[in-house]
Design a protein around this motif. Structure first.
Motif, PDB file in Angstrom:
ATOM      1  N   PRO A 182       0.837  -1.122  -0.317  1.00 24.12           N
ATOM      2  CA  PRO A 182       0.079  -0.143   0.024  1.00 24.12           C
ATOM      3  C   PRO A 182       0.706   1.505  -0.389  1.00 24.12           C
ATOM      4  CG  PRO A 182      -0.053  -0.806   2.140  1.00 24.12           C
ATOM      5  CD  PRO A 182       0.730  -1.799   1.699  1.00 24.12           C
ATOM      6  N   THR A 183       0.023   2.171  -0.247  1.00 25.54           N
ATOM      7  CA  THR A 183       1.007   3.446  -0.481  1.00 25.54           C
ATOM      8  C   THR A 183       0.876   4.426   0.756  1.00 25.54           C
ATOM      9  OG1 THR A 183       0.798   3.759  -2.790  1.00 25.54           O
ATOM     10  CG2 THR A 183       1.354   5.752  -1.628  1.00 25.54           C
ATOM     11  N   PHE A 184      -0.341   4.393   1.117  1.00 28.14           N
ATOM     12  CA  PHE A 184      -0.613   5.238   2.574  1.00 28.14           C
ATOM     13  C   PHE A 184      -0.427   4.331   3.863  1.00 28.14           C
ATOM     14  CE2 PHE A 184      -1.917   8.599  -0.650  1.00 28.14           C
ATOM     15  CZ  PHE A 184      -1.156   9.414  -0.598  1.00 28.14           C
ATOM     16  N   ARG A 185       0.297   4.600   4.604  1.00 34.71           N
ATOM     17  CA  ARG A 185       0.096   3.864   6.362  1.00 34.71           C
ATOM     18  C   ARG A 185       0.362   4.921   7.127  1.00 34.71           C
ATOM     19  NH1 ARG A 185       3.769  -0.157   7.837  1.00 34.71           N
ATOM     20  NH2 ARG A 185       5.076   0.195   5.770  1.00 34.71           N
ATOM     21  N   CYS A 186      -0.059   4.442   8.277  1.00 35.92           N
ATOM     22  CA  CYS A 186      -0.191   6.180   9.874  1.00 35.92           C
ATOM     23  C   CYS A 186       1.906   5.624   9.927  1.00 35.92           C
ATOM     24  CB  CYS A 186      -0.981   5.406  10.106  1.00 35.92           C
ATOM     25  SG  CYS A 186      -2.911   5.256  10.044  1.00 35.92           S
ATOM     26  N   ASN A 187       1.684   6.354  10.540  1.00 35.69           N
ATOM     27  CA  ASN A 187       3.105   6.694  11.082  1.00 35.69           C
ATOM     28  C   ASN A 187       3.575   5.628  12.376  1.00 35.69           C
ATOM     29  OD1 ASN A 187       3.913   9.257   9.845  1.00 35.69           O
ATOM     30  ND2 ASN A 187       3.395  10.170  12.181  1.00 35.69           N
ATOM     31  N   ASP A 188       2.183   5.007  12.621  1.00 37.43           N
ATOM     32  CA  ASP A 188       2.878   3.473  13.923  1.00 37.43           C
ATOM     33  C   ASP A 188       2.270   1.972  12.517  1.00 37.43           C
ATOM     34  OD1 ASP A 188       0.415   2.986  12.982  1.00 37.43           O
ATOM     35  OD2 ASP A 188      -1.030   3.467  15.084  1.00 37.43           O
ATOM     36  N   GLY A 189       2.568   2.282  11.274  1.00 32.90           N
ATOM     37  CA  GLY A 189       2.805   1.268  10.316  1.00 32.90           C
ATOM     38  C   GLY A 189       1.198   0.840  10.154  1.00 32.90           C
ATOM     39  N   LYS A 190       0.536   1.003  10.404  1.00 36.16           N
ATOM     40  CA  LYS A 190      -1.240   0.666  10.795  1.00 36.16           C
ATOM     41  C   LYS A 190      -1.570   1.228   9.404  1.00 36.16           C
ATOM     42  CE  LYS A 190      -2.410  -0.278  15.535  1.00 36.16           C
ATOM     43  NZ  LYS A 190      -2.924  -0.276  16.024  1.00 36.16           N
ATOM     44  N   LEU A 191      -2.308  -0.162   7.681  1.00 37.15           N
ATOM     45  CA  LEU A 191      -3.141   0.943   7.381  1.00 37.15           C
ATOM     46  C   LEU A 191      -3.390   2.056   7.472  1.00 37.15           C
ATOM     47  CD1 LEU A 191      -2.692  -0.574   4.701  1.00 37.15           C
ATOM     48  CD2 LEU A 191      -5.239  -2.534   4.885  1.00 37.15           C
ATOM     49  N   PHE A 192      -4.115   2.839   6.299  1.00 34.59           N
ATOM     50  CA  PHE A 192      -5.108   4.031   6.453  1.00 34.59           C
ATOM     51  C   PHE A 192      -6.349   3.191   6.257  1.00 34.59           C
ATOM     52  CE2 PHE A 192      -7.589   6.631   4.243  1.00 34.59           C
ATOM     53  CZ  PHE A 192      -7.163   7.742   4.785  1.00 34.59           C
ATOM     54  N   ASP A 193      -7.071   4.002   7.360  1.00 36.65           N
ATOM     55  CA  ASP A 193      -8.628   3.507   7.073  1.00 36.65           C
ATOM     56  C   ASP A 193      -9.344   4.684   7.593  1.00 36.65           C
ATOM     57  OD1 ASP A 193     -11.285   2.639   7.645  1.00 36.65           O
ATOM     58  OD2 ASP A 193     -11.045   1.970   9.328  1.00 36.65           O
ATOM     59  N   ALA A 194      -9.877   4.886   6.032  1.00 37.79           N
ATOM     60  CA  ALA A 194     -10.664   6.559   5.598  1.00 37.79           C
ATOM     61  C   ALA A 194     -11.872   6.369   6.585  1.00 37.79           C
ATOM     62  CB  ALA A 194     -11.089   6.616   4.032  1.00 37.79           C
TER      63      ALA A 194
END
Length: 478
Positions: free
Chosen positions: A64-76
């Motif tokens: 994935p291109t976008f993840r959060c700073n803690d490494g988790k997948l971005f959730d819209a």
């Protein structure tokens, strides 16, 4: 699913082991450390961010291109704070998966294997390469991005997008010499020059796309062909293809020097032909694009056997390194301004400056003195010591804004892993120690080189299809 679960379990086990490695720290004295500190950096600071199931994608390889700073997948539906209200240049991109970022993550896993010998990372790189290969079309290249099953149009893709689409398979080819990857790289290079070369330079958008955007003159349209795949891959191609690539490398070098270099300042302008393009602060007018240009011209000079080009590049690079150095913090600035330099740090610019300084230091010990401070600043301030990876931007004194991101449509693991690889090789050389790298060619008589740096093979150990290769890199007299 069973195979994927077993693969992820293996990765998590390795991650736990990596976290047990002692914290990275540099001695206060000016003497440079050995490369061990960079191996620790990879295992302790970088790989934790890239080891999770969220990082590896579903299926593995569709990173994935976008993840959060803690490494988790971005959730819209429940966005993490740093992506809930991102900068305007990021906001419209969220939800897209960029092929160039998938390829950059593939590259990162390749470097992880190259430095550790752990086959888990090689398999992750292969998964990313398979995803890339599925997206490559010899007539239309790779789409810039994919979103919910739809892809960007061919007319939207840039020459820079097309270069970085194959940075991952270029690294994997260097490691394995896989003929399928070679075939794809040769076809893609031909496609780029057919689709973008206008007789004078590579266009920003494909030939035939009208308007100001299509006519933009962009340094990176030329430069990133050299950087992303050509200079890493060329030495290993069959003779006829290597000669063809050398011709194209020469063409790109001529364009970069003649059209984008400013003899008066020694800088490279990021764009030409638009009002204000030569002013400080204009698009891509920074130490990163300039020093990367000099680094690529240095490497191209070596590939082409052109000592004049190599000497020109190294002379220019020395002057830029002098200007970019911030003595007070023993670190690099990011760009020139009307009143001096911007002392804040952009991760990729900092990495490129370090890599050029390391390359010069292998020939001239006088160029090594900045590395102790520069490396120390990187490891102390650019690294996220809580969740891994490096920050995209830090303030001049090392302070990190609370909303700073570590991954987005232009930031993946490419620069941080390349920086670790070049720094490891340079540190070993300057310490007078051999460097050990891992390959998977299945042939002990293959041509082995220490990435894009000079060095000679002093030993090869083979186990199955894997090779452990020991190199001696040049160490200048002190």
């Amino acid at each position: 699913m069973h195979c994927r679960s077993r693969f992820l379990s293996h990765l998590v086990g390795g991650l736990l082991a990596a976290l047990l490695i002692a914290p990275v720290a540099l001695a206060a004295e000016e003497d440079l450390p050995s490369g061990d500190i960079w191996l620790q950096h990879v295992s302790r600071d970088l790989l934790p961010f890239w080891s999770s199931s969220d990082a590896l994608g579903s299926p593995v390889g569709e990173f994935p291109t976008f993840r959060c700073n803690d490494g988790k997948l971005f959730d819209a539906h429940s966005p993490c704070p740093e992506l809930a209200n991102p900068p305007d240049w990021i906001k419209p991109e969220i939800g897209r998966d960029y092929l160039r970022m998938r390829a950059r993550q593939t590259y990162a896993y390749g470097v992880a294997f190259h430095l550790t010998g752990d086959p888990r990372w090689l398999e992750a790189a292969r998964a990313g390469a398979r995803s890339t290969l599925r997206s490559l079309d010899p007539e239309r290249g790779a789409p810039a991005w994919i979103k919910e099953g739809s892809a960007a149009s061919f007319e939207e893709t840039t020459a820079q997008d097309q270069s970085y689409a194959v940075v991952g398979i270029a690294m994997l080819y260097y490691l394995t010499r896989d003929p399928e990857l070679e075939k794809a790289l040769v076809a893609h290079e031909k496609f780029i020059f057919k689709a973008f070369w206008d007789g004078q330079q590579l266009r920003w958008l494909p030939n035939g796309v009208a308007g100001d955007e299509g006519a933009r003159q962009e340094l990176v349209a030329q430069l990133d062909q050299l950087n992303a795949y050509m200079l890493l891959v060329a030495p290993y191609l069959p003779a006829a293809e290597r000669v063809h690539w050398q011709t194209d490398i020469r063409r790109l070098c001529d364009v970069i020097v003649k059209r984008y270099h400013d003899p008066q300042s020694g800088y490279f302008f990021g764009t030409r032909g638009t009002p204000g393009s030569e002013k400080p602060g204009s698009r891509h007018n920074d130490f990163g694009h300039t020093i990367k240009s000099y680094w690529m011209l240095t490497l191209a000079g070596r590939e082409l056997g052109d000592q004049k080009l190599e000497a020109f590049a190294k002379e220019g690079a020395r002057k830029v390194l002098e200007r970019a150095w911030v003595a007070q913090t023993r670190s690099w600035g990011s760009q020139w301004t009307r009143n001096g330099i911007d002392e804040n740090k952009q991760w990729w610019i900092y990495a490129e400056l370090d890599q050029m300084a390391t390359t010069l230091a292998l020939e001239d010990a006088g160029q090594a003195y900045r590395l102790a401070g520069s490396w120390d600043f990187w490891l102390k301030h650019l690294v996220d010591h809580q969740s891994g990876e490096v920050w995209g931007w830090v303030q001049a004194d090392g302070w990190v804004p609370p909303d700073m991101l570590k991954i987005h449509q232009w930031k993946s693991g490419y620069h941080s892993f390349e920086h670790a690889l070049v720094s490891y090789l340079g540190a070993q050389a300057l310490a007078g120690r051999p460097a050990k790298l891992y390959f998977a060619t299945g042939h002990t008589d293959a041509l082995f080189r220490p990435y894009v740096l000079p060095g000679s093979v002093t030993g090869i150990e083979s186990k199955g299809r894997y090779e452990t290769v020991t190199f001696r890199l040049p160490r200048p007299e002190r």
